[in-house]
Write a protein that holds these residues in place. Structure first.
Motif, PDB file in Angstrom:
ATOM      1  N   ILE A  55       0.837  -1.202   0.000  1.00  0.00           N
ATOM      2  CA  ILE A  55       0.000   0.000   0.000  1.00  0.00           C
ATOM      3  C   ILE A  55       0.874   1.255   0.000  1.00  0.00           C
ATOM      4  O   ILE A  55       2.038   1.218   0.384  1.00  0.00           O
ATOM      5  N   PHE A  56       0.289   2.338  -0.457  1.00  0.00           N
ATOM      6  CA  PHE A  56       0.948   3.643  -0.485  1.00  0.00           C
ATOM      7  C   PHE A  56       0.247   4.568   0.492  1.00  0.00           C
ATOM      8  O   PHE A  56      -0.981   4.529   0.617  1.00  0.00           O
ATOM      9  N   GLU A  57       1.018   5.412   1.194  1.00  0.00           N
ATOM     10  CA  GLU A  57       0.379   6.500   1.944  1.00  0.00           C
ATOM     11  C   GLU A  57      -0.331   7.365   0.929  1.00  0.00           C
ATOM     12  O   GLU A  57       0.166   7.579  -0.182  1.00  0.00           O
ATOM     13  N   TRP A  58      -1.489   7.923   1.297  1.00  0.00           N
ATOM     14  CA  TRP A  58      -2.299   8.648   0.320  1.00  0.00           C
ATOM     15  C   TRP A  58      -2.878   9.906   0.924  1.00  0.00           C
ATOM     16  O   TRP A  58      -3.137   9.964   2.113  1.00  0.00           O
ATOM     17  N   GLY A  59      -3.078  10.901   0.070  1.00  0.00           N
ATOM     18  CA  GLY A  59      -3.701  12.164   0.461  1.00  0.00           C
ATOM     19  C   GLY A  59      -2.682  13.214   0.836  1.00  0.00           C
ATOM     20  O   GLY A  59      -1.516  12.903   1.101  1.00  0.00           O
ATOM     21  N   GLU A  60      -3.138  14.458   0.844  1.00  0.00           N
ATOM     22  CA  GLU A  60      -2.245  15.584   1.152  1.00  0.00           C
ATOM     23  C   GLU A  60      -1.590  15.435   2.520  1.00  0.00           C
ATOM     24  O   GLU A  60      -0.444  15.828   2.715  1.00  0.00           O
ATOM     25  N   GLU A  61      -2.317  14.856   3.491  1.00  0.00           N
ATOM     26  CA  GLU A  61      -1.783  14.677   4.843  1.00  0.00           C
ATOM     27  C   GLU A  61      -1.137  13.300   5.038  1.00  0.00           C
ATOM     28  O   GLU A  61      -0.542  13.046   6.072  1.00  0.00           O
ATOM     29  N   GLY A  62      -1.294  12.412   4.067  1.00  0.00           N
ATOM     30  CA  GLY A  62      -0.724  11.076   4.175  1.00  0.00           C
ATOM     31  C   GLY A  62      -1.409  10.187   5.194  1.00  0.00           C
ATOM     32  O   GLY A  62      -0.831   9.203   5.648  1.00  0.00           O
ATOM     33  N   THR A  63      -2.646  10.517   5.560  1.00  0.00           N
ATOM     34  CA  THR A  63      -3.351   9.732   6.576  1.00  0.00           C
ATOM     35  C   THR A  63      -4.148   8.583   5.983  1.00  0.00           C
ATOM     36  O   THR A  63      -4.477   7.636   6.685  1.00  0.00           O
ATOM     37  N   GLN A  64      -4.466   8.672   4.715  1.00  0.00           N
ATOM     38  CA  GLN A  64      -5.168   7.582   4.054  1.00  0.00           C
ATOM     39  C   GLN A  64      -4.128   6.624   3.470  1.00  0.00           C
ATOM     40  O   GLN A  64      -2.931   6.886   3.515  1.00  0.00           O
ATOM     41  N   CYS A  65      -4.602   5.534   2.901  1.00  0.00           N
ATOM     42  CA  CYS A  65      -3.701   4.648   2.171  1.00  0.00           C
ATOM     43  C   CYS A  65      -4.398   4.232   0.891  1.00  0.00           C
ATOM     44  O   CYS A  65      -5.619   4.384   0.753  1.00  0.00           O
ATOM     45  N   ALA A  66      -3.614   3.737  -0.039  1.00  0.00           N
ATOM     46  CA  ALA A  66      -4.168   3.325  -1.329  1.00  0.00           C
ATOM     47  C   ALA A  66      -3.495   2.041  -1.779  1.00  0.00           C
ATOM     48  O   ALA A  66      -2.293   1.856  -1.596  1.00  0.00           O
ATOM     49  N   MET A  67      -4.295   1.180  -2.366  1.00  0.00           N
ATOM     50  CA  MET A  67      -3.793  -0.034  -3.009  1.00  0.00           C
ATOM     51  C   MET A  67      -3.803   0.219  -4.497  1.00  0.00           C
ATOM     52  O   MET A  67      -4.864   0.471  -5.079  1.00  0.00           O
ATOM     53  N   ALA A  68      -2.621   0.207  -5.102  1.00  0.00           N
ATOM     54  CA  ALA A  68      -2.523   0.422  -6.547  1.00  0.00           C
ATOM     55  C   ALA A  68      -2.893  -0.857  -7.272  1.00  0.00           C
ATOM     56  O   ALA A  68      -2.520  -1.955  -6.863  1.00  0.00           O
ATOM     57  N   LEU A  69      -3.609  -0.706  -8.359  1.00  0.00           N
ATOM     58  CA  LEU A  69      -3.951  -1.834  -9.202  1.00  0.00           C
ATOM     59  C   LEU A  69      -2.926  -1.900 -10.332  1.00  0.00           C
ATOM     60  O   LEU A  69      -1.898  -1.242 -10.280  1.00  0.00           O
ATOM     61  N   GLY A  70      -3.182  -2.668 -11.349  1.00  0.00           N
ATOM     62  CA  GLY A  70      -2.203  -2.817 -12.425  1.00  0.00           C
ATOM     63  C   GLY A  70      -0.973  -3.550 -11.933  1.00  0.00           C
ATOM     64  O   GLY A  70      -1.053  -4.393 -11.037  1.00  0.00           O
ATOM     65  N   TRP A  71       0.185  -3.226 -12.501  1.00  0.00           N
ATOM     66  CA  TRP A  71       1.431  -3.904 -12.146  1.00  0.00           C
ATOM     67  C   TRP A  71       2.250  -3.139 -11.113  1.00  0.00           C
ATOM     68  O   TRP A  71       3.339  -3.569 -10.736  1.00  0.00           O
TER      69      TRP A  71
END
Length: 127
Positions: A55-71
């Motif tokens: 997962i990646f830290e996400w958002g301007e504050e880095g409080t969310q996270c994101a799962m990237a799709l694709g490769w």
């Protein structure tokens, strides 16, 4: 979008990785992938699983996270990577761009610390 010259193969020491079958010029966008954005409460749960490593830290504050799709989860880490990633919060996507010319057969790397040349230790090296 995944560039047609990319393929996934065994690396020998890092499991699978992303490689190119053709030369790629510097500054080329080679992948644009959507992400699934999750709130901080889900990040706490994900940090207790193997998905923590993807997962990646996400958002301007880095409080969310994101799962990237694709490769994107398959690119291996290098401190002096040959690609960089850019997060687009408006389109909820991540793109991978080359930072130098890439030879056919070469593995593509991103720097998990953010900038393609960051020397900030990554989580699996500080454990």
């Amino acid at each position: 979008m995944i560039a047609p010259c990319l393929y996934i193969a065994e690396t020998g020491k890092m499991g699978k990785g992303v490689f190119t079958s053709a030369p790629i010029t510097a500054g080329s966008v080679i992948e644009i992938a959507p992400v699934i954005v999750m709130p901080p409460k889900d990040r706490v749960l994900l940090d207790q699983t193997l998905l923590h490593d993807y997962i990646f830290e996400w958002g301007e504050e880095g409080t969310q996270c994101a799962m990237a799709l694709g490769w994107i989860p398959i690119y291996n880490h290098a401190y002096r990577s040959n690609c960089e990633y850019e997060m687009d919060y408006a389109t909820t996507s991540i793109q991978i761009r080359t930072v130098r010319a890439i030879e056919a057969g070469e593995e593509l790397f991103i720097n998990y610390g953010g900038s393609w040349d960051s020397d900030r230790p990554v989580w699996f090296e500080v454990l």
